[in-house]
Design a protein around this motif. Structure first.
Motif, mmCIF file in Angstrom:
data_model
loop_
_atom_site.group_PDB
_atom_site.id
_atom_site.type_symbol
_atom_site.label_atom_id
_atom_site.label_comp_id
_atom_site.label_asym_id
_atom_site.label_seq_id
_atom_site.Cartn_x
_atom_site.Cartn_y
_atom_site.Cartn_z
ATOM 1 N N ASN A 1 0.851 -1.189 0.000
ATOM 2 C CA ASN A 1 0.000 0.000 0.000
ATOM 3 C C ASN A 1 0.887 1.240 0.000
ATOM 4 O O ASN A 1 1.339 1.705 1.045
ATOM 5 C CB ASN A 1 -0.910 -0.013 1.238
ATOM 6 N N LEU A 2 1.167 1.757 -1.196
ATOM 7 C CA LEU A 2 2.031 2.934 -1.285
ATOM 8 C C LEU A 2 1.640 3.782 -2.486
ATOM 9 O O LEU A 2 0.991 3.320 -3.426
ATOM 10 C CB LEU A 2 3.506 2.514 -1.379
ATOM 11 N N SER A 3 2.045 5.043 -2.435
ATOM 12 C CA SER A 3 1.914 5.930 -3.588
ATOM 13 C C SER A 3 3.302 6.421 -3.969
ATOM 14 O O SER A 3 4.197 6.508 -3.116
ATOM 15 C CB SER A 3 1.006 7.128 -3.267
ATOM 16 N N GLY B 1 5.687 13.383 6.295
ATOM 17 C CA GLY B 1 5.510 11.940 6.466
ATOM 18 C C GLY B 1 5.991 11.075 5.331
ATOM 19 O O GLY B 1 5.780 9.853 5.354
ATOM 20 N N GLY B 2 6.636 11.675 4.316
ATOM 21 C CA GLY B 2 7.172 10.891 3.207
ATOM 22 C C GLY B 2 8.194 9.871 3.690
ATOM 23 O O GLY B 2 8.927 10.120 4.656
ATOM 24 N N LYS B 3 8.228 8.717 3.047
ATOM 25 C CA LYS B 3 9.095 7.620 3.494
ATOM 26 C C LYS B 3 10.408 7.525 2.734
ATOM 27 O O LYS B 3 11.402 7.021 3.259
ATOM 28 C CB LYS B 3 8.349 6.287 3.344
ATOM 29 N N GLY B 4 10.405 7.951 1.461
ATOM 30 C CA GLY B 4 11.626 7.825 0.686
ATOM 31 C C GLY B 4 11.499 8.530 -0.643
ATOM 32 O O GLY B 4 10.402 8.728 -1.154
ATOM 33 N N ILE B 5 12.647 8.944 -1.198
ATOM 34 C CA ILE B 5 12.628 9.565 -2.522
ATOM 35 C C ILE B 5 13.758 9.002 -3.385
ATOM 36 O O ILE B 5 14.789 8.550 -2.883
ATOM 37 C CB ILE B 5 12.738 11.102 -2.472
ATOM 38 N N TRP C 1 13.462 0.202 0.547
ATOM 39 C CA TRP C 1 12.342 0.799 1.279
ATOM 40 C C TRP C 1 11.407 -0.239 1.902
ATOM 41 O O TRP C 1 10.945 -0.063 3.024
ATOM 42 C CB TRP C 1 11.506 1.669 0.323
ATOM 43 N N ARG C 2 11.084 -1.307 1.154
ATOM 44 C CA ARG C 2 10.008 -2.219 1.547
ATOM 45 C C ARG C 2 10.489 -3.594 2.008
ATOM 46 O O ARG C 2 9.684 -4.408 2.468
ATOM 47 C CB ARG C 2 9.031 -2.418 0.379
ATOM 48 N N LYS C 3 11.804 -3.870 1.837
ATOM 49 C CA LYS C 3 12.379 -5.181 2.186
ATOM 50 C C LYS C 3 11.727 -6.315 1.395
ATOM 51 O O LYS C 3 11.633 -7.448 1.850
ATOM 52 C CB LYS C 3 12.266 -5.439 3.703
ATOM 53 N N LEU C 4 11.273 -5.991 0.210
ATOM 54 C CA LEU C 4 10.715 -6.972 -0.724
ATOM 55 C C LEU C 4 11.346 -6.720 -2.084
ATOM 56 O O LEU C 4 11.493 -5.563 -2.492
ATOM 57 C CB LEU C 4 9.191 -6.812 -0.854
#
Length: 277
Positions: free
Chosen positions: A31-33, A55-59, A255-258
C-alpha cells in the motif's frame, strides 16, 4: 495508511518511475503511492525537508540532484560514498536520512542477468565522465574486466575520474582521439548526447566483432547511440530501460524489504513504448 514515495528531478515529465513503482506495489501487495515532482536544484533542500516533514518515506533523485542528495544524507552506503552521488534516500528508525546509489547494481543486473553478458576479461569502453559514469564504475570494475577505458571530450575529467577508481581495477581515462586502433567488447554510453541526436566522436572499428552497445539513456524511439551500434554491426544494441527498472527494484527493496520481479515489468514497459512509438 498509504506510505508515500516520490522521485525528484528537473525535468521530470518523461519519468517512468511512478509507473514502475505502481507495478511493483501491485505485484507485491504493498500500500504505497509514488509521485513525480519537478524540483530544480535551487529548490531541492526545501522540497526534501517538506516531503519528509509531511511523512514521506523515501525519494529517488535524478538529474540534476544526485550530488545534492549525497550532501544531505546523514548515512551513506559504501557504493554511494564511492560514487559521491545518491539516487535513493530513506528515513531510518532514528529519523536519519540514509543515502544509497542503486544505479550501478541496476546496470549490472541488466547486463549480466537480463542480457546474459559476461564482463570478466572483457574490454569495456565507458563514454562520458559525469555523474552517470561515477555511479557505475565500482560495480563494473568488480566484474574484473581486462581493461576499462573512460573516454571524455574533456580529457582531464576522464583522467581524474579514472584516478578515483584505479584502486579497484584497470581503468584509464582518455580523450576520444586515443581510441583509434583499439577495440572494445562492450561500449557503454553514459553521456546525455544521444537523446538530442548527438554522438561522441567514435573512431571507425572501435566496436569489436560480436561487441555490444548499451545506452544508459532510454526513450520510446531508439537513441542515436543505439542506432550507431546497430549500424556498426553490434551483436546487441540496447538502451537503459532495463537498468531503469532494475535500479528501481533495488530502491524498492531498500524501502520495503521486498524484491519485485523485474522481468514482467521490463517486458510490459517495452510493449507500451512500442505502441507509443
Amino acid at each position: 495508511m498509504t506510505d508515500r514515495y516520490a522521485v525528484f528531478g528537473h525535468p521530470i515529465g518523461h519519468s517512468k518511475s511512478p509507473r514502475i513503482h505502481a507495478l511493483f506495489a501491485t505485484q507485491t501487495g504493498q500500500n504505497l503511492s509514488y509521485t513525480a515532482h519537478d524540483v530544480p536544484a535551487e529548490n531541492f533542500d526545501h522540497a526534501l525537508d517538506a516531503f519528509f516533514a509531511s511523512g514521506g518515506k523515501g525519494i529517488n533523485c535524478t538529474v540534476p540532484l544526485k550530488e545534492l542528495a549525497h550532501g544531505r544524507a546523514d548515512i551513506l552506503s559504501e557504493r554511494a560514498e564511492r560514487a559521491k552521488a545518491v539516487n535513493t534516500l530513506a528515513v531510518d528508525e532514528d529519523g536519519r536520512l540514509y543515502g544509497d546509489n542503486t544505479d550501478g547494481v541496476g546496470l549490472l543486473r541488466d547486463l549480466t542477468v537480463n542480457l546474459g553478458l559476461a564482463l570478466q576479461n572483457r574490454r569495456i569502453l565507458l563514454l562520458g565522465a559525469g555523474g552517470a559514469s561515477r555511479g557505475i564504475l565500482q560495480p563494473l570494475l568488480a566484474e574484473q574486466p581486462e581493461r576499462l577505458f573512460v573516454a571524455n571530450r574533456t580529457v582531464e575529467k576522464a583522467i581524474q575520474l579514472a584516478g578515483e577508481f584505479d584502486d579497484l581495477g584497470p581503468v584509464t581515462g582518455v580523450g576520444f582521439d586515443a581510441l583509434s586502433g583499439r577495440q572494445f567488447d562492450l561500449i557503454l554510453n553514459a553521456t546525455a548526447a544521444s537523446l538530442s541526436g548527438d554522438l561522441p566522436p567514435l573512431p571507425a572499428g572501435v566496436l569489436a566483432p560480436g561487441g555490444v552497445c548499451y545506452d544508459l539513456a532510454y526513450g520510446n524511439q531508439p537513441t542515436a547511440f543505439v542506432r550507431w551500434g546497430q549500424e556498426h554491426g553490434a551483436a546487441r544494441s540496447v538502451d537503459g530501460l532495463g537498468m531503469l527498472v532494475e535500479q528501481a527494484a533495488e530502491a524498492f527493496y531498500l524501502w520495503r524489504k521486498l524484491r519485485p520481479e523485474t522481468g514482467p515489468v521490463i517486458a510490459l514497459l517495452d510493449r507500451e513504448r512500442s505502441l507509443a512509438a
